[in-house]
Write a protein that holds these residues in place. Structure first.
Motif, PDB file in Angstrom:
ATOM      1  N   CYS A  75       0.822  -1.196   0.000  1.00 56.37           N
ATOM      2  CA  CYS A  75       0.000   0.000   0.000  1.00 56.37           C
ATOM      3  C   CYS A  75       0.862   1.254   0.000  1.00 56.37           C
ATOM      4  CB  CYS A  75      -0.911   0.004   1.227  1.00 56.37           C
ATOM      5  SG  CYS A  75      -0.025  -0.163   2.798  1.00 56.37           S
ATOM      6  N   SER A  76       0.194   2.395  -0.028  1.00 57.18           N
ATOM      7  CA  SER A  76       0.893   3.670   0.056  1.00 57.18           C
ATOM      8  C   SER A  76       1.405   3.882   1.476  1.00 57.18           C
ATOM      9  CB  SER A  76      -0.051   4.809  -0.325  1.00 57.18           C
ATOM     10  OG  SER A  76      -1.025   4.988   0.684  1.00 57.18           O
ATOM     11  N   ILE A  77       2.106   4.984   1.675  1.00 53.76           N
ATOM     12  CA  ILE A  77       2.652   5.281   2.999  1.00 53.76           C
ATOM     13  C   ILE A  77       1.545   5.427   4.033  1.00 53.76           C
ATOM     14  CG2 ILE A  77       2.700   7.763   2.566  1.00 53.76           C
ATOM     15  CD1 ILE A  77       5.255   7.888   4.218  1.00 53.76           C
ATOM     16  N   LEU A  78       0.338   5.801   3.586  1.00 55.73           N
ATOM     17  CA  LEU A  78      -0.795   5.984   4.488  1.00 55.73           C
ATOM     18  C   LEU A  78      -1.749   4.790   4.492  1.00 55.73           C
ATOM     19  CD1 LEU A  78      -1.614   9.737   3.760  1.00 55.73           C
ATOM     20  CD2 LEU A  78      -0.288   8.785   5.657  1.00 55.73           C
ATOM     21  N   GLY A  79      -1.371   3.718   3.789  1.00 54.54           N
ATOM     22  CA  GLY A  79      -2.187   2.510   3.800  1.00 54.54           C
ATOM     23  C   GLY A  79      -3.191   2.405   2.681  1.00 54.54           C
ATOM     24  N   GLY A  80      -3.205   3.372   1.751  1.00 54.72           N
ATOM     25  CA  GLY A  80      -4.189   3.378   0.680  1.00 54.72           C
ATOM     26  C   GLY A  80      -3.647   2.866  -0.639  1.00 54.72           C
ATOM     27  N   PRO A  81      -4.277   3.247  -1.757  1.00 52.66           N
ATOM     28  CA  PRO A  81      -3.833   2.819  -3.087  1.00 52.66           C
ATOM     29  C   PRO A  81      -2.403   3.283  -3.377  1.00 52.66           C
ATOM     30  CG  PRO A  81      -6.027   3.767  -3.189  1.00 52.66           C
ATOM     31  CD  PRO A  81      -5.504   4.073  -1.817  1.00 52.66           C
ATOM     32  N   VAL A  82      -1.716   2.524  -4.218  1.00 50.61           N
ATOM     33  CA  VAL A  82      -0.360   2.877  -4.612  1.00 50.61           C
ATOM     34  C   VAL A  82      -0.378   3.496  -6.006  1.00 50.61           C
ATOM     35  CG1 VAL A  82       0.735   1.120  -3.199  1.00 50.61           C
ATOM     36  CG2 VAL A  82       0.053   0.551  -5.531  1.00 50.61           C
ATOM     37  N   ARG A  83       0.642   4.302  -6.275  1.00 52.79           N
ATOM     38  CA  ARG A  83       0.825   4.883  -7.600  1.00 52.79           C
ATOM     39  C   ARG A  83       2.083   4.252  -8.181  1.00 52.79           C
ATOM     40  NH1 ARG A  83      -0.464   9.491 -10.571  1.00 52.79           N
ATOM     41  NH2 ARG A  83       1.215  10.346 -11.850  1.00 52.79           N
ATOM     42  N   ASP A  84       1.939   3.555  -9.300  1.00 52.42           N
ATOM     43  CA  ASP A  84       3.082   2.845  -9.877  1.00 52.42           C
ATOM     44  C   ASP A  84       2.834   2.630 -11.360  1.00 52.42           C
ATOM     45  OD1 ASP A  84       4.890   0.600 -10.680  1.00 52.42           O
ATOM     46  OD2 ASP A  84       5.429   0.683  -8.552  1.00 52.42           O
ATOM     47  N   PHE A  85       3.736   3.124 -12.189  1.00 56.74           N
ATOM     48  CA  PHE A  85       3.554   3.057 -13.635  1.00 56.74           C
ATOM     49  C   PHE A  85       3.817   1.661 -14.197  1.00 56.74           C
ATOM     50  CE2 PHE A  85       4.612   7.452 -12.601  1.00 56.74           C
ATOM     51  CZ  PHE A  85       3.567   8.116 -13.219  1.00 56.74           C
ATOM     52  N   ARG A  86       4.373   0.782 -13.416  1.00 59.19           N
ATOM     53  CA  ARG A  86       4.612  -0.592 -13.858  1.00 59.19           C
ATOM     54  C   ARG A  86       3.360  -1.450 -13.730  1.00 59.19           C
ATOM     55  NH1 ARG A  86       3.778  -5.134 -13.745  1.00 59.19           N
ATOM     56  NH2 ARG A  86       5.116  -6.944 -13.450  1.00 59.19           N
ATOM     57  N   LEU A  87       2.460  -1.115 -12.818  1.00 60.26           N
ATOM     58  CA  LEU A  87       1.291  -1.944 -12.550  1.00 60.26           C
ATOM     59  C   LEU A  87       0.202  -1.727 -13.592  1.00 60.26           C
ATOM     60  CD1 LEU A  87       1.173  -1.578  -8.665  1.00 60.26           C
ATOM     61  CD2 LEU A  87       2.271  -3.363 -10.033  1.00 60.26           C
ATOM     62  N   GLN A  88      -0.870  -2.481 -13.466  1.00 58.29           N
ATOM     63  CA  GLN A  88      -1.925  -2.442 -14.480  1.00 58.29           C
ATOM     64  C   GLN A  88      -2.532  -1.049 -14.606  1.00 58.29           C
ATOM     65  OE1 GLN A  88      -5.202  -5.082 -13.740  1.00 58.29           O
ATOM     66  NE2 GLN A  88      -5.941  -4.984 -15.829  1.00 58.29           N
ATOM     67  N   TYR A  89      -2.740  -0.401 -13.472  1.00 57.17           N
ATOM     68  CA  TYR A  89      -3.260   0.960 -13.461  1.00 57.17           C
ATOM     69  C   TYR A  89      -2.314   1.813 -12.628  1.00 57.17           C
ATOM     70  CZ  TYR A  89      -7.434  -1.570 -14.888  1.00 57.17           C
ATOM     71  OH  TYR A  89      -8.311  -2.408 -15.523  1.00 57.17           O
ATOM     72  N   ARG A  90      -2.209   3.083 -12.972  1.00 62.64           N
ATOM     73  CA  ARG A  90      -1.282   3.951 -12.247  1.00 62.64           C
ATOM     74  C   ARG A  90      -1.654   4.060 -10.771  1.00 62.64           C
ATOM     75  NH1 ARG A  90      -0.208   8.994 -16.455  1.00 62.64           N
ATOM     76  NH2 ARG A  90       0.900   7.768 -18.024  1.00 62.64           N
ATOM     77  N   HIS A  91      -2.940   4.093 -10.481  1.00 63.79           N
ATOM     78  CA  HIS A  91      -3.401   4.088  -9.094  1.00 63.79           C
ATOM     79  C   HIS A  91      -4.157   2.791  -8.876  1.00 63.79           C
ATOM     80  CE1 HIS A  91      -2.782   8.440  -9.718  1.00 63.79           C
ATOM     81  NE2 HIS A  91      -2.504   8.450  -8.431  1.00 63.79           N
ATOM     82  N   THR A  92      -3.688   1.976  -7.957  1.00 64.78           N
ATOM     83  CA  THR A  92      -4.312   0.677  -7.756  1.00 64.78           C
ATOM     84  C   THR A  92      -4.034   0.183  -6.343  1.00 64.78           C
ATOM     85  OG1 THR A  92      -4.525  -1.553  -8.670  1.00 64.78           O
ATOM     86  CG2 THR A  92      -2.319  -0.616  -8.621  1.00 64.78           C
ATOM     87  N   GLY A  93      -4.752  -0.842  -5.953  1.00 71.03           N
ATOM     88  CA  GLY A  93      -4.599  -1.359  -4.604  1.00 71.03           C
ATOM     89  C   GLY A  93      -5.462  -0.586  -3.620  1.00 71.03           C
ATOM     90  N   PRO A  94      -5.181  -0.725  -2.326  1.00 76.34           N
ATOM     91  CA  PRO A  94      -4.094  -1.521  -1.764  1.00 76.34           C
ATOM     92  C   PRO A  94      -4.323  -3.025  -1.933  1.00 76.34           C
ATOM     93  CG  PRO A  94      -5.523  -0.730  -0.028  1.00 76.34           C
ATOM     94  CD  PRO A  94      -5.986  -0.065  -1.290  1.00 76.34           C
ATOM     95  N   PHE A  95      -3.240  -3.788  -1.838  1.00 76.01           N
ATOM     96  CA  PHE A  95      -3.293  -5.242  -1.969  1.00 76.01           C
ATOM     97  C   PHE A  95      -3.139  -5.855  -0.578  1.00 76.01           C
ATOM     98  CE2 PHE A  95      -1.478  -3.368  -5.795  1.00 76.01           C
ATOM     99  CZ  PHE A  95      -2.310  -3.863  -6.775  1.00 76.01           C
ATOM    100  N   GLU A  96      -3.974  -6.817  -0.279  1.00 72.81           N
ATOM    101  CA  GLU A  96      -4.003  -7.360   1.077  1.00 72.81           C
ATOM    102  C   GLU A  96      -2.732  -8.103   1.456  1.00 72.81           C
ATOM    103  OE1 GLU A  96      -6.106  -6.657   3.494  1.00 72.81           O
ATOM    104  OE2 GLU A  96      -6.798  -5.223   1.995  1.00 72.81           O
ATOM    105  N   ASP A  97      -2.086  -8.720   0.477  1.00 75.87           N
ATOM    106  CA  ASP A  97      -0.833  -9.410   0.759  1.00 75.87           C
ATOM    107  C   ASP A  97      -0.086  -9.589  -0.557  1.00 75.87           C
ATOM    108  OD1 ASP A  97      -2.102 -11.549  -0.572  1.00 75.87           O
ATOM    109  OD2 ASP A  97      -2.753 -12.446   1.333  1.00 75.87           O
ATOM    110  N   GLU A  98       1.054 -10.256  -0.504  1.00 73.79           N
ATOM    111  CA  GLU A  98       1.889 -10.386  -1.690  1.00 73.79           C
ATOM    112  C   GLU A  98       1.233 -11.242  -2.771  1.00 73.79           C
ATOM    113  OE1 GLU A  98       6.566 -11.259  -2.898  1.00 73.79           O
ATOM    114  OE2 GLU A  98       5.870 -11.622  -0.836  1.00 73.79           O
TER     115      GLU A  98
END
Length: 213
Positions: A75-98
């Protein structure tokens, strides 16, 4: 950047303020002395590269000492969605586990049964490895490292930072593809190396990733 500045000795710009104007977010920060590493890396000598790689290794070793308050969540630093250009969407998640991250993020929400058998085995093996969740810059490209001579004066552009599996920094640095033909020897000095995970991730990018723009 404020957390990194307050919890580590990693050089980052000082944040003066941030605001939203015309539906865009802006950050006002201190000016960092030096130039982007990308502007000098390819013509630099071995001694220069050794010095820079050693500093980066120390900085990212320290970054790994930060502990997530969110358990196994990616997740993000605050526990929410992450921003990552490698993933399916630029803003996605958070993911519960690996496992959730691997399937819905790293695999772009695709199953791998359609890949050739050897690729399926490689991805399955890489995604079966369990990693610690660590604080990750997420975009360690040469353009995001400031140097003054051979001194690293700042690591900038933390928009993709968050709590990710420990191999993600290395995989994302390869994804950034700015280190040139000599990338691997120097990247291996700057970051912990995850060969199998990086090979599987590069394969997924080649076969599945599509830029949004």
């Amino acid at each position: 950047m404020r957390m990194v500045s307050s919890c580590t000795r990693i050089p980052v710009p000082r944040i003066w303020t941030h605001f939203v104007w015309d539906e865009r977010r802006y950050i006002v920060m201190s000016r960092v002395r030096g130039v982007e590493l990308s502007s000098v890396w390819r013509t630099a000598g071995t001694q220069f590269k050794e010095a820079v790689a050693a500093q980066l290794a120390n900085h990212f070793k320290e970054l790994r000492t930060l502990r997530t308050p969110y358990g196994s969540r990616i997740c993000s630093i605050l526990g929410g969605p992450v921003r990552d250009f490698r993933l399916q969407y630029r803003h996605t998640g958070p993911f519960e586990d690996e496992d959730d991250f691997n399937h819905h993020g790293a695999r772009f929400n695709h199953d791998i049964e359609f890949l050739p058998a050897d690729m399926q085995e490689l991805v399955a093996a890489a995604h079966s490895i369990k990693h610690d969740i660590v604080f990750t810059h997420g975009d360690l490209a040469l353009r995001n490292i400031m140097v003054d001579g051979a001194t690293v004066t700042a690591i900038v552009d933390w928009e993709c930072a968050g709590w990710f599996p420990e191999h993600w920094e290395y995989c994302k640095s390869i994804f950034a593809a700015e280190w040139g033909e000599e990338r691997d020897p120097w990247l291996r000095r700057a970051l912990p190396v995850y060969y199998l995970e990086a090979e599987a991730d590069s394969m997924l990018v080649r076969h599945l990733w599509r830029p949004l723009v």
